[in-house]
Design an enzyme around this catalytic site. Structure first.
Site: not given
Ligand code: GLP
Length: 248
Positions: A67, A136, A138, A143
Site C-alpha cells: 500500500d 481494526d 485491516h 479496512e
Molecule cells: C498500517 C499499514 C498496515 C500495517 C498496520 C499495522 O496501517 N498500512 O500494513 O499492518 O498499519 O501497523 P503496526 O505494525 O505499526 O501496528
C-alpha cells in the site's frame, strides 16, 4: 493456519526472517509481498544483517508492497516508498526497478490501481506475502467493509487507523485520509501468507480475527481460509489465543 509463538519481539522478528530467508534461498527469484508499519522493522533489520553477512542475495528478488498513502511523494518521510527505502531497499541488493510500491501521487488513482494490478498479474502469484495487522483487523489498508475488496483500490482510512498512524506524523490532521492498497485477492492468491504480530494491544484483534467468524468487517479473518497461512507472534500478541495451540 500455523502459529509460531515467540517469546518477545526480537525472537518473533528472527522467526519471521527465518521463514523469509528460507524462501529466498530456495527460490532466489522469489516474489515477496512486503508490508510497512512498526511490526516488520525488526524483520527487515534481520534480513539486512543476513545480507551483510553474505547469507542472502536479493539480486533476483521482486518485491511488491501492499500500500501507499495518497498524496505523499516518494521522498516524503512518511510515504511508504520512503519507509521501504530507508528500512530495507537501500540497504540490500534489491534492484530498484524490481521493487514495486503503488504511486500515491498518480494523477489518476484508478489508472494507478489498474497498473498495479497489471504488475501483480505479471509477476504473481506472490510467493510469500508479509502482513502486519491493524487494530481494526485491516490488512494492507483493506479496512472493515461490507465485502472484501478484491483488486487494488483507493480506500478512505478508518478513524482508528488515522489515529494509530498519527504517531508517525506531527498530528492526526497530517495523516493522509486516503491510500491505495492491494486488494484481498492478490493476498489470498499468495502461495504463503506470513503475518507478524507483536504487543499486547494486538491480542484482542488477533483473537477476533482468527477464532471468530470470517467476515469483511474483520478483513484479516479471511486468512483463516488461506491454505498456507503462518502467524508469527510474540507472547503478548498471542496471549488471548488458547494456550499451547500451534494450529487453528
Ligand atoms: C498500517 C499499514 C498496515 C500495517 C498496520 C499495522 O496501517 N498500512 O500494513 O499492518 O498499519 O501497523 P503496526 O505494525 O505499526 O501496528
Amino acid at each position: 493456519m500455523k502459529i509460531y509463538r515467540a517469546e518477545d519481539y526480537a525472537s518473533m522478528s528472527r522467526k519471521a526472517a527465518d521463514i523469509l530467508s528460507a524462501q529466498i534461498i530456495l527460490k532466489p527469484d522469489s516474489v515477496l509481498g512486503l508490508a510497512t508499519g512498526s511490526t516488520p522493522l525488526g524483520i527487515y533489520a534481520q534480513l539486512i544483517s543476513r545480507y551483510e553477512k553474505g547469507e542472502l542475495d536479493f539480486s533476483d528478488v521482486i518485491t511488491v508492497n501492499l500500500d501507499e498513502y495518497v498524496g505523499l511523494p516518494a521522498d516524503h518521510e512518511q510515504s511508504y516508498r520512503y519507509y521501504m527505502r530507508a528500512n530495507f531497499f537501500d540497504r540490500v541488493n534489491i534492484r530498484p526497478e524490481n521493487a514495486y510500491v503503488p504511486d500515491g501521487t498518480a494523477a489518476d488513482p484508478e489508472a494507478e490501481c489498474a497498473r498495479y494490478d497489471g504488475i501483480l498479474r505479471r509477476y504473481g502469484p506472490i510467493d510469500i506475502q508479509l502482513l502486519g495487522l491493524g487494530h481494526d483487523g485491516h490488512i494492507g489498508f483493506n479496512e472493515p467493509d461490507d465485502a472484501f475488496p478484491l483488486n487494488t483500490h483507493m480506500v478512505g482510512l478508518a478513524p482508528m487507523t488515522i489515529e494509530a498512524n498519527a504517531r508517525f506524523f506531527t498530528s492526526a490532521d497530517e495523516v493522509p485520509r486516503q491510500a491505495l492498497t492491494m486488494g484481498v485477492k492478490a493476498i489470498m492468491q499468495a502461495r504463503c501468507v506470513l503475518m507478524a504480530v507483536s504487543g499486547e494491544d494486538k491480542a484482542e484483534i488477533v483473537k477476533t480475527a482468527f477464532t471468530g467468524p470470517v467476515t469483511a468487517r474483520v478483513p484479516a479473518s479471511v486468512l483463516q481460509m488461506h491454505p498456507n497461512f503462518i502467524l508469527v507472534g510474540d507472547a503478548a500478541a498471542l496471549s488471548l489465543l488458547p494456550p499451547e495451540v500451534t494450529e487453528l
